[in-house]
Design a protein around this motif. Structure first.
Motif, PDB file in Angstrom:
ATOM      1  N   UNK A  96      -6.557  12.159 -10.198  1.00 36.10           N
ATOM      2  CA  UNK A  96      -5.864  11.733 -11.423  1.00 36.10           C
ATOM      3  C   UNK A  96      -4.823  10.651 -11.109  1.00 36.10           C
ATOM      4  N   UNK A  97      -4.136  10.824  -9.998  1.00 38.47           N
ATOM      5  CA  UNK A  97      -3.136   9.817  -9.614  1.00 38.47           C
ATOM      6  C   UNK A  97      -3.828   8.475  -9.352  1.00 38.47           C
ATOM      7  N   UNK A  98      -4.993   8.544  -8.690  1.00 36.57           N
ATOM      8  CA  UNK A  98      -5.761   7.319  -8.430  1.00 36.57           C
ATOM      9  C   UNK A  98      -6.190   6.676  -9.746  1.00 36.57           C
TER      10      UNK A  98
ATOM     11  N   UNK B  72       5.410  11.255 -10.338  1.00 32.92           N
ATOM     12  CA  UNK B  72       5.558   9.950 -10.975  1.00 32.92           C
ATOM     13  C   UNK B  72       7.036   9.638 -11.230  1.00 32.92           C
ATOM     14  N   UNK B  73       7.807  10.636 -11.633  1.00 35.90           N
ATOM     15  CA  UNK B  73       9.247  10.432 -11.875  1.00 35.90           C
ATOM     16  C   UNK B  73       9.967  10.127 -10.545  1.00 35.90           C
ATOM     17  N   UNK B  74       9.617  10.856  -9.499  1.00 36.58           N
ATOM     18  CA  UNK B  74      10.310  10.707  -8.217  1.00 36.58           C
ATOM     19  C   UNK B  74       9.953   9.407  -7.504  1.00 36.58           C
ATOM     20  N   UNK B  75       8.749   8.901  -7.752  1.00 36.56           N
ATOM     21  CA  UNK B  75       8.278   7.742  -6.974  1.00 36.56           C
ATOM     22  C   UNK B  75       8.116   6.463  -7.786  1.00 36.56           C
ATOM     23  N   UNK B  76       7.997   6.591  -9.102  1.00 39.32           N
ATOM     24  CA  UNK B  76       7.761   5.407  -9.928  1.00 39.32           C
ATOM     25  C   UNK B  76       6.420   4.738  -9.657  1.00 39.32           C
ATOM     26  N   UNK B  77       5.496   5.504  -9.124  1.00 39.32           N
ATOM     27  CA  UNK B  77       4.188   4.964  -8.739  1.00 39.32           C
ATOM     28  C   UNK B  77       3.437   4.374  -9.937  1.00 39.32           C
ATOM     29  N   UNK B  78       3.453   5.095 -11.043  1.00 37.55           N
ATOM     30  CA  UNK B  78       2.855   4.585 -12.292  1.00 37.55           C
ATOM     31  C   UNK B  78       3.763   5.010 -13.443  1.00 37.55           C
ATOM     32  N   UNK B  79       3.470   4.454 -14.619  1.00 39.41           N
ATOM     33  CA  UNK B  79       4.242   4.859 -15.809  1.00 39.41           C
ATOM     34  C   UNK B  79       3.790   6.251 -16.245  1.00 39.41           C
ATOM     35  N   UNK B  80       4.733   7.041 -16.749  1.00 39.08           N
ATOM     36  CA  UNK B  80       4.384   8.402 -17.173  1.00 39.08           C
ATOM     37  C   UNK B  80       3.348   8.364 -18.301  1.00 39.08           C
TER      38      UNK B  80
ATOM     39  N   UNK C  17       0.845  -1.205   0.000  1.00 43.36           N
ATOM     40  CA  UNK C  17       0.000   0.000   0.000  1.00 43.36           C
ATOM     41  C   UNK C  17       0.877   1.250   0.000  1.00 43.36           C
ATOM     42  N   UNK C  18       0.559   2.176  -0.890  1.00 40.26           N
ATOM     43  CA  UNK C  18       1.220   3.489  -0.893  1.00 40.26           C
ATOM     44  C   UNK C  18       0.172   4.540  -0.526  1.00 40.26           C
ATOM     45  N   UNK C  19       0.551   5.379   0.444  1.00 40.30           N
ATOM     46  CA  UNK C  19      -0.368   6.439   0.883  1.00 40.30           C
ATOM     47  C   UNK C  19       0.255   7.796   0.561  1.00 40.30           C
ATOM     48  N   UNK C  20      -0.510   8.608  -0.148  1.00 41.10           N
ATOM     49  CA  UNK C  20       0.012   9.876  -0.670  1.00 41.10           C
ATOM     50  C   UNK C  20      -0.828  11.038  -0.130  1.00 41.10           C
ATOM     51  N   UNK C  21      -0.130  12.095   0.294  1.00 37.98           N
ATOM     52  CA  UNK C  21      -0.852  13.276   0.804  1.00 37.98           C
ATOM     53  C   UNK C  21      -0.461  14.515   0.006  1.00 37.98           C
ATOM     54  N   UNK C  22      -1.450  15.233  -0.489  1.00 38.66           N
ATOM     55  CA  UNK C  22      -1.243  16.465  -1.251  1.00 38.66           C
ATOM     56  C   UNK C  22      -1.565  17.665  -0.369  1.00 38.66           C
ATOM     57  N   UNK C  23      -0.654  18.640  -0.351  1.00 33.63           N
ATOM     58  CA  UNK C  23      -0.941  19.920   0.303  1.00 33.63           C
ATOM     59  C   UNK C  23      -1.005  21.000  -0.767  1.00 33.63           C
ATOM     60  N   UNK C  24      -2.131  21.684  -0.857  1.00 35.64           N
ATOM     61  CA  UNK C  24      -2.244  22.772  -1.828  1.00 35.64           C
ATOM     62  C   UNK C  24      -3.121  23.856  -1.263  1.00 35.64           C
TER      63      UNK C  24
ATOM     64  N   UNK D 269      -4.159  -1.426 -12.915  1.00 29.45           N
ATOM     65  CA  UNK D 269      -4.727  -2.570 -12.199  1.00 29.45           C
ATOM     66  C   UNK D 269      -4.494  -2.583 -10.688  1.00 29.45           C
ATOM     67  N   UNK D 270      -4.425  -1.414 -10.105  1.00 27.23           N
ATOM     68  CA  UNK D 270      -4.380  -1.334  -8.641  1.00 27.23           C
ATOM     69  C   UNK D 270      -5.769  -0.995  -8.117  1.00 27.23           C
ATOM     70  N   UNK D 271      -6.004  -1.284  -6.844  1.00 27.00           N
ATOM     71  CA  UNK D 271      -7.185  -0.729  -6.205  1.00 27.00           C
ATOM     72  C   UNK D 271      -6.781   0.651  -5.678  1.00 27.00           C
ATOM     73  N   UNK D 272      -7.714   1.576  -5.689  1.00 25.83           N
ATOM     74  CA  UNK D 272      -7.376   2.963  -5.349  1.00 25.83           C
ATOM     75  C   UNK D 272      -8.477   3.631  -4.548  1.00 25.83           C
ATOM     76  N   UNK D 273      -8.106   4.742  -3.953  1.00 27.74           N
ATOM     77  CA  UNK D 273      -9.043   5.561  -3.189  1.00 27.74           C
ATOM     78  C   UNK D 273      -8.513   6.994  -3.266  1.00 27.74           C
ATOM     79  N   UNK D 274      -9.390   7.947  -3.458  1.00 28.44           N
ATOM     80  CA  UNK D 274      -8.978   9.351  -3.520  1.00 28.44           C
ATOM     81  C   UNK D 274      -9.991  10.191  -2.772  1.00 28.44           C
ATOM     82  N   UNK D 275      -9.507  11.016  -1.845  1.00 31.11           N
ATOM     83  CA  UNK D 275     -10.462  11.822  -1.076  1.00 31.11           C
ATOM     84  C   UNK D 275      -9.832  13.097  -0.558  1.00 31.11           C
TER      85      UNK D 275
END
Lengths: 186, 397
Positions: free
Chosen positions: A20-22, A143-151, A1-8, A29-35
């Motif tokens: 969009x990341x989700x 995406x470049x820094x984490x390799x979470x998904x392909x660009x 599981x990867x957990x990501x937090x955005x501050x804006x 083919x991952x399960x995702x959640x965005x909130x």
């Protein structure tokens, strides 16, 4: 599981970025959640949004308190919000700034990555010069820094889902992917 | 073609209404209302949904309009939340008393004061005596599935009662996750058009909403009670059919998660059930014989099922995301009522997550470990409030 937090800030598109990341991770083919952080929305106010990504079913419905990745879309938030709160010891921070990673002091030893997402957004006429919409640009850096998904997957999602200026948003994502700076990046 | 999209619980409810071919939607669109009715307005305006959309001046009127529509034989739907639901109270009773299968979605939000828009179950549970069936959902897929199933259950000629499909504010309503939006034809086969025996028809005048003299009223109530008594069986029947058609099993009345032969049974409702399953797995890996029962329907209350699943259980730990100013939380009280004279066990009621207080796996694990510890030490107190500001060390440390 990867957990990501955005501050804006309200208007920068943090909630959309988390979505969009989700979508990109789901396309791979991952399960995702965005909130969003459960609050009362106001333009200009600090906004927090979250994404969970896992190859297994995501069942945790709690907020994210110990993120693997933190994204800071506005450097002025550093004075107002403890952005590294709960960040895992090896967690990565991606920041929207023209500075080099070593010039940013967060008071923690976590790996830092920087990209001038505001300039990229302005260059592609996303938002205004005073209030650029930096979400699609910063995602390229994430995406470049984490390799979470392909660009390619991310750019597809941006092109398909951006509510306006689809091509400009896609270009901003690609450009930030190229321009992001960090110790372990070439 | 069915399609999986990343949508919020609000949109899942709206798509559930759309797939159910709802004919009339009446709604009051101001907070605490959420995007459910906004999305439906968009679908209707874009011609994607063929429904009459009535903007009204209050939630009370929204349900009144749904009642009138349902009386004419139309499939009617609305959505609300918290104070809006409370304002609807009178009409919720009317829909049930008039035996009208109106389905609504309620976004579970805490009641003020202090003002809150965050999740707890007090709003829905305060309506438990209105004659509505109540379905508590665990994730967004279940929200969509439950709206479709609710219409089929409600419109059954032996039932003819309204229902509320409820989801936790923000945790489901504003959280986006993958949801399969089914092929319309598949839903059409499962849920035929609503065609009641009695409806308002100018060519065939009938009386509706008449006076019930003392010599009649009680028998009307008895007939309604009899219909309500049939709902547990009907819900399970429709659940089974749903599973055959759509390949998903929301659990009927109670979803049992690893409950076979357990010593300790944890009971949850709504979205914390999902997080709790991760915690149950962790505790079982650590050697604890614990399982989870997710209470999916609060009305009807699954009395028989609780007697069945507590066979051989030593401790029941109930997580109540509500406090309704009686004696403890509503779920614990109803479970005690169901088990009275049938089971000799320890039951502890944990009041959790009121007004959206976050329930992390860490806190949930502490609660469950506390329930497990009662096997040796016995019941310390009947009711415990979890994670109050004064004792955070105990629950977060």
């Amino acid at each position: 599981m990867k957990e990501i937090r955005f501050h804006g800030r309200g208007g920068q598109g943090a909630v959309t970025a988390s979505e969009f990341l989700a979508r990109a991770a789901f396309a791979e083919e991952n399960d995702v959640q965005s909130f969003p952080m459960y609050g009362v929305e106001r333009r200009g106010a600090p906004v927090t949004a979250f994404t969970r990504v896992d190859s297994k079913a995501v069942r945790n419905k709690a907020q994210i308190h110990e993120p693997d990745i933190v994204i800071v879309m506005d450097m002025a938030l550093l004075d107002a919000v403890d952005v590294t709160d709960g960040l895992k010891p090896d967690g990565k921070v991606i920041l929207n700034t023209e500075k080099a990673p070593e010039e940013v002091d967060l008071g923690v030893d976590n790996p830092k990555y920087t990209v001038d997402a505001s300039s990229i957004a302005v260059e592609h006429r996303l938002g205004s010069e005073v209030a650029p919409i930096v979400n699609t640009a910063i995602l390229g850096a994430v995406v470049r820094a984490t390799g979470l998904v392909k660009i390619e997957t991310l750019v597809d999602v941006v092109r398909k889902n951006a509510p306006a200026k689809k091509e400009e948003n896609a270009k901003a994502t690609e450009q930030a992917y190229e321009e992001v700076r960090g110790e372990d990046l070439e | 073609m069915s399609e999986t999209r990343i949508v919020s619980g609000n949109f899942a409810a709206a798509y559930g209404a759309k797939l159910s071919r709802v004919e009339v939607v009446a709604a009051y669109p101001i907070t605490p209302q959420t995007e459910v009715v906004e999305k439906i307005a968009e679908l209707v305006a874009d011609g994607e949904m063929d429904a009459e959309y009535i903007k009204v001046e209050s939630e009370h009127s929204a349900m009144a309009a749904c009642i009138a529509a349902s009386n004419t034989g139309a499939r009617a739907y609305t959505a609300s939340s918290a104070h809006g639901l409370a304002l609807m109270h009178e009409m919720l009773m009317w829909a049930a008393g008039a035996r009208l299968p109106v389905v609504m979605t309620n976004i579970n939000r805490a009641m003020g004061p202090p003002w809150s828009v965050w999740a707890d179950h007090h709003d829905t549970l305060a309506q438990k005596g209105t004659g509505q069936m109540q379905f508590f959902c665990e994730n967004n897929q279940e929200v969509l599935d439950s709206v479709i199933m609710a219409f089929k259950i409600c419109e059954d000629e032996e039932i003819m009662l309204p229902a509320m499909v409820v989801e936790d504010a923000f945790i489901l309503s504003h959280t986006k996750e993958p949801v399969e939006i089914y092929d319309q034809e598949l839903v059409d086969d499962f849920l035929p058009p609503y065609d009641p025996d009695y409806k308002i028809d100018v060519d065939q005048p009938l009386g509706f909403g008449s006076l019930g003299m003392p010599d009649w009223y009680m028998d009307f109530r008895y007939k309604k009670a009899q219909a309500f008594e049939k709902t547990p069986e009907k819900i399970q029947e429709v659940n089974k059919e749903f599973k055959e058609v759509f390949g998903r099993d929301p659990g009927g009345l109670i979803e049992e998660y690893k409950t076979d032969g357990v010593d300790v049974l944890i009971v949850t409702m709504g979205s914390i059930s999902s997080t709790s399953k991760d915690v149950i797995d962790e505790l079982r890996d650590e050697g604890h014989n614990v399982g989870l029962a997710r209470l999916r329907t609060f009305r009807p209350f699954p009395v028989e099922q609780f007697r069945e699943i507590t066979k051989g259980v030593n401790v029941v730990g109930v997580l109540d995301r509500n406090y309704t100013f009686g004696h403890g939380g509503d779920a614990a009280r109803e479970i005690k009522d169901a088990l009275y004279g049938h089971r000799d066990l320890i039951l502890k009621d944990y009041i959790v997550g009121l007004g959206g207080r976050d329930l992390t796996p860490k806190i949930l694990k502490k609660v469950m470990l506390d329930a497990i510890s009662l096997q040796d030490k016995g019941l310390d107190k009947e009711i415990e409030w979890v994670d109050l500001r004064a004792d955070r060390k105990k629950w977060r440390g």
